[in-house]
Design an enzyme around this catalytic site. Structure first.
Site, PDB file in Angstrom:
ATOM      1  N   TYR A  88      -6.712  64.391  21.592  1.00 46.34           N
ATOM      2  CA  TYR A  88      -7.647  63.498  22.277  1.00 46.34           C
ATOM      3  C   TYR A  88      -7.599  62.137  21.613  1.00 46.34           C
ATOM      4  O   TYR A  88      -7.659  62.048  20.379  1.00 46.34           O
ATOM      5  CB  TYR A  88      -9.082  64.042  22.216  1.00 46.34           C
ATOM      6  CG  TYR A  88      -9.675  64.140  23.597  1.00 46.34           C
ATOM      7  CD1 TYR A  88      -9.873  62.978  24.352  1.00 46.34           C
ATOM      8  CD2 TYR A  88      -9.992  65.358  24.168  1.00 46.34           C
ATOM      9  CE1 TYR A  88     -10.384  63.051  25.635  1.00 46.34           C
ATOM     10  CE2 TYR A  88     -10.503  65.432  25.453  1.00 46.34           C
ATOM     11  CZ  TYR A  88     -10.696  64.274  26.189  1.00 46.34           C
ATOM     12  OH  TYR A  88     -11.186  64.356  27.448  1.00 46.34           O
ATOM     13  N   GLU A 110      -9.322  58.724  22.816  1.00 45.88           N
ATOM     14  CA  GLU A 110     -10.021  57.713  23.612  1.00 45.88           C
ATOM     15  C   GLU A 110     -10.032  56.402  22.855  1.00 45.88           C
ATOM     16  O   GLU A 110     -10.321  56.386  21.656  1.00 45.88           O
ATOM     17  CB  GLU A 110     -11.471  58.157  23.837  1.00 45.88           C
ATOM     18  CG  GLU A 110     -11.751  58.591  25.247  1.00 45.88           C
ATOM     19  CD  GLU A 110     -13.203  59.004  25.430  1.00 45.88           C
ATOM     20  OE1 GLU A 110     -14.060  58.585  24.637  1.00 45.88           O
ATOM     21  OE2 GLU A 110     -13.453  59.758  26.380  1.00 45.88           O
ATOM     22  N   ASP A 115       2.845  44.372  42.054  1.00 43.52           N
ATOM     23  CA  ASP A 115       2.898  45.833  41.936  1.00 43.52           C
ATOM     24  C   ASP A 115       4.375  46.233  42.025  1.00 43.52           C
ATOM     25  O   ASP A 115       4.894  46.518  43.094  1.00 43.52           O
ATOM     26  CB  ASP A 115       2.064  46.489  43.038  1.00 43.52           C
ATOM     27  CG  ASP A 115       2.052  48.004  42.908  1.00 43.52           C
ATOM     28  OD1 ASP A 115       2.648  48.522  41.949  1.00 43.52           O
ATOM     29  OD2 ASP A 115       1.449  48.667  43.776  1.00 43.52           O
ATOM     30  N   THR A 124       5.037  51.723  37.656  1.00 42.05           N
ATOM     31  CA  THR A 124       5.118  53.122  37.266  1.00 42.05           C
ATOM     32  C   THR A 124       6.223  53.223  36.229  1.00 42.05           C
ATOM     33  O   THR A 124       7.098  52.358  36.141  1.00 42.05           O
ATOM     34  CB  THR A 124       5.489  54.044  38.448  1.00 42.05           C
ATOM     35  OG1 THR A 124       6.748  53.611  38.976  1.00 42.05           O
ATOM     36  CG2 THR A 124       4.439  54.012  39.543  1.00 42.05           C
ATOM     37  N   LYS A 181       9.860  55.866  38.178  1.00 42.34           N
ATOM     38  CA  LYS A 181      10.763  55.651  39.309  1.00 42.34           C
ATOM     39  C   LYS A 181      12.145  55.267  38.753  1.00 42.34           C
ATOM     40  O   LYS A 181      12.686  56.022  37.955  1.00 42.34           O
ATOM     41  CB  LYS A 181      10.139  54.672  40.291  1.00 42.34           C
ATOM     42  CG  LYS A 181       8.890  55.305  40.939  1.00 42.34           C
ATOM     43  CD  LYS A 181       8.150  54.429  41.924  1.00 42.34           C
ATOM     44  CE  LYS A 181       6.910  55.159  42.442  1.00 42.34           C
ATOM     45  NZ  LYS A 181       6.066  54.321  43.310  1.00 42.34           N
ATOM     46  N   ARG A 201       6.062  60.585  34.383  1.00 46.43           N
ATOM     47  CA  ARG A 201       5.141  60.141  35.418  1.00 46.43           C
ATOM     48  C   ARG A 201       4.005  59.380  34.759  1.00 46.43           C
ATOM     49  O   ARG A 201       3.339  59.928  33.868  1.00 46.43           O
ATOM     50  CB  ARG A 201       4.558  61.316  36.190  1.00 46.43           C
ATOM     51  CG  ARG A 201       5.571  62.300  36.719  1.00 46.43           C
ATOM     52  CD  ARG A 201       5.001  63.117  37.831  1.00 46.43           C
ATOM     53  NE  ARG A 201       4.822  62.260  38.983  1.00 46.43           N
ATOM     54  CZ  ARG A 201       5.815  61.825  39.748  1.00 46.43           C
ATOM     55  NH1 ARG A 201       7.051  62.194  39.522  1.00 46.43           N
ATOM     56  NH2 ARG A 201       5.574  61.021  40.748  1.00 46.43           N
TER      57      ARG A 201
HETATM   58  C1  LIG Z   1       4.747  54.436  43.576  1.00 54.90           C
HETATM   59  C2  LIG Z   1       3.870  53.276  43.820  1.00 54.90           C
HETATM   60  C3  LIG Z   1       2.528  53.265  43.415  1.00 54.90           C
HETATM   61  C4  LIG Z   1       1.790  54.482  42.893  1.00 54.90           C
HETATM   62  O1  LIG Z   1       2.292  55.227  41.909  1.00 54.90           O
HETATM   63  P1  LIG Z   1       1.655  56.698  41.638  1.00 54.90           P
HETATM   64  O2  LIG Z   1       2.148  56.995  40.269  1.00 54.90           O
HETATM   65  O3  LIG Z   1       2.168  57.573  42.705  1.00 54.90           O
HETATM   66  O4  LIG Z   1       0.169  56.568  41.700  1.00 54.90           O
HETATM   67  C5  LIG Z   1       1.789  52.104  43.590  1.00 54.90           C
HETATM   68  N1  LIG Z   1       2.331  51.026  44.163  1.00 54.90           N
HETATM   69  C6  LIG Z   1       3.614  51.003  44.590  1.00 54.90           C
HETATM   70  C7  LIG Z   1       4.142  49.745  45.181  1.00 54.90           C
HETATM   71  C8  LIG Z   1       4.413  52.128  44.442  1.00 54.90           C
HETATM   72  O5  LIG Z   1       5.676  52.089  44.871  1.00 54.90           O
END
Ligand SMILES: *Cc1c(COP(=O)(O)O)cnc(C)c1O
Length: 412
Positions: A59, A61, A205, A231, A234, A240
């Protein structure tokens, strides 16, 4: 190759054979079918080892040096290492590596910069905006007033003139750029210019292209955006999870938006795995990988177009392709099912023109397996054969098994 490593797999098999069978079944599925889901990749055994480590018990935090819990001396070192590696990899002044997912990172970015009810301008969902970009089914659509920009119906390219007009008319508090399906580079400098003109924050994003950015195969949003969300799983090929990058001026606001505002304890095993992935992504081998991902996607797109599919924007700059299979006599939903039966796994998606569903595919995973442009040409031709109904899916399934046998994701 076992689930993560032989010892753990044996322990699991003895204690819970039912679950062990599920994990091995999934490993078999991933290893014997083609993974063209654009958001997926194969993490390294080192990343899997960190994920399956004793850090999962801890843990923690708060932030390194300022934790609620005792016993954080080792995980503090792990998190500091992840942060330093992320900053160096992306040339950012500040990194937060605690977000549990990409969506959590976006939530934190909004929490850092916005108040409920603020207007936000983002790519509309039908054009590839993410759920967190204003979907009525998501917190974003409920708590903020989203205005959507679109892509040109003919070219499929972001309509930057429309972005500027909407920004002038709606005076948003933030502009969001980034998409789940946009195959081209985003002009971050132009977004910055528009944001400055109307006094808005710019949130990038970059969940999809951040791995390409790490490998120098796509332009970086870091110099332009106030906050970059991403993320780590990807193209970046880590565990993840999510991350945030920003300038020193926003560091404290972003950190507080992650913890304590939107999250509790950090997942230290995942953060350690992120550190491993950032280390991998800073090697010359990863730059070669990232460029090969794009070369493979370009080749795949060209062969899909030659086979009769309508490729959105006429091609790609990234790992991602969207295409309309309608000229082959099927829509995206039907196509996804037929291809899955043949061992070719991908998504269907919205298309910029009309209501028909298209296909979304990406080359991050197959490139990790070592496939190249020859395999991409075969893949496009095979996909078209399946969709035209010129072959038995079972026969293709065997061909796919043979191909993946030559390019195992986890050799040995
Ligand atoms: C994949 C993605 C997310 C979200 O990612 P998660 O890990 O699935 O929550 C947010 N924004 C964009 C543009 C994405 O391609």
């Amino acid at each position: 190759m076992s689930v993560t490593h032989t010892l753990e797999a044996d322990v699991l098999r003895r204690q819970d054979p039912q679950l062990a069978d599920i994990l091995l079944g999934e490993l078999d599925r991933q290893s014997t079918t083609l993974q063209l889901v654009a958001a997926e990749n194969f993490t390294s055994p080192a990343v899997l080892a960190a994920l399956g480590s004793s850090l999962a018990n801890k843990y923690a935090e708060g932030y390194p040096g300022a934790r609620y819990h005792g016993g954080c001396e080792m995980v503090d070192v792990a998190e500091r290492l992840a942060v330093e590696r992320a900053k160096a990899l992306f040339g950012a002044e500040h990194a937060n590596v605690q977000s549990h997912s990409g969506s959590s990172a976006v939530l934190a970015a909004y929490a850092a910069l916005l108040r409920p009810g603020d207007t936000v301008l983002a790519l509309g969902l039908p054009y590839g905006g993410h759920l967190t970009h204003g979907s009525p089914a998501n917190f974003s659509g409920r708590w903020f007033d989203f205005v959507g920009y679109g892509v040109d119906a003919e070219t499929g390219l972001i309509d930057y003139d429309q972005v500027r007009t909407l920004a002038r008319n709606h005076r948003p508090k933030a502009l969001v750029c980034g998409s789940i399906a946009y195959p081209r580079h985003i002009d971050y400098a132009l977004f910055r210019e528009i944001a400055d003109e109307v006094g808005a924050y710019l949130i990038a994003d970059a969940a999809h292209p951040m791995g390409l950015v790490a490998g120098g195969a796509a332009p970086s949003p870091v110099p332009y955006a106030d906050v970059v969300c991403a993320t780590t799983h990807k193209v970046l090929r880590g565990p993840r999870g999510g991350m945030l990058l920003c300038g020193s001026d926003l560091a404290e606001r972003v950190d507080r938006a992650v913890f304590p505002f939107t999250q509790g304890g950090a997942q230290m095993h995942t953060i350690a795995a992120k550190a491993v992935a950032f280390g991998e992504a800073s090697t010359p081998a990863f730059a070669v990988y990232a460029h090969q991902v794009v070369a493979n996607a370009r080749t795949l797109a060209a062969h899909l177009a030659a086979a009769g599919l309508v490729v959105t924007t006429g091609g790609t700059d990234t790992h991602l392709i969207t295409a309309d299979p309608a000229p082959l006599g099927v829509d995206g939903r039907e196509a996804r099912g037929r291809l899955a039966a043949a061992g070719i796994v991908l998504d269907c998606c919205a298309l910029p023109h009309g209501d028909a569903r298209g296909l979304r595919l990406g080359t991050a995973a197959v490139t990790t397996q070592g496939m190249g442009e020859e395999e991409m040409a075969w893949l496009a031709a095979t996909l078209a054969r399946v969709l035209r109904g010129e072959t038995e899916s079972q026969k293709v399934r065997e061909e796919v098994r043979e191909l993946t046998g030559r390019f195992p994701p986890y050799p040995g």
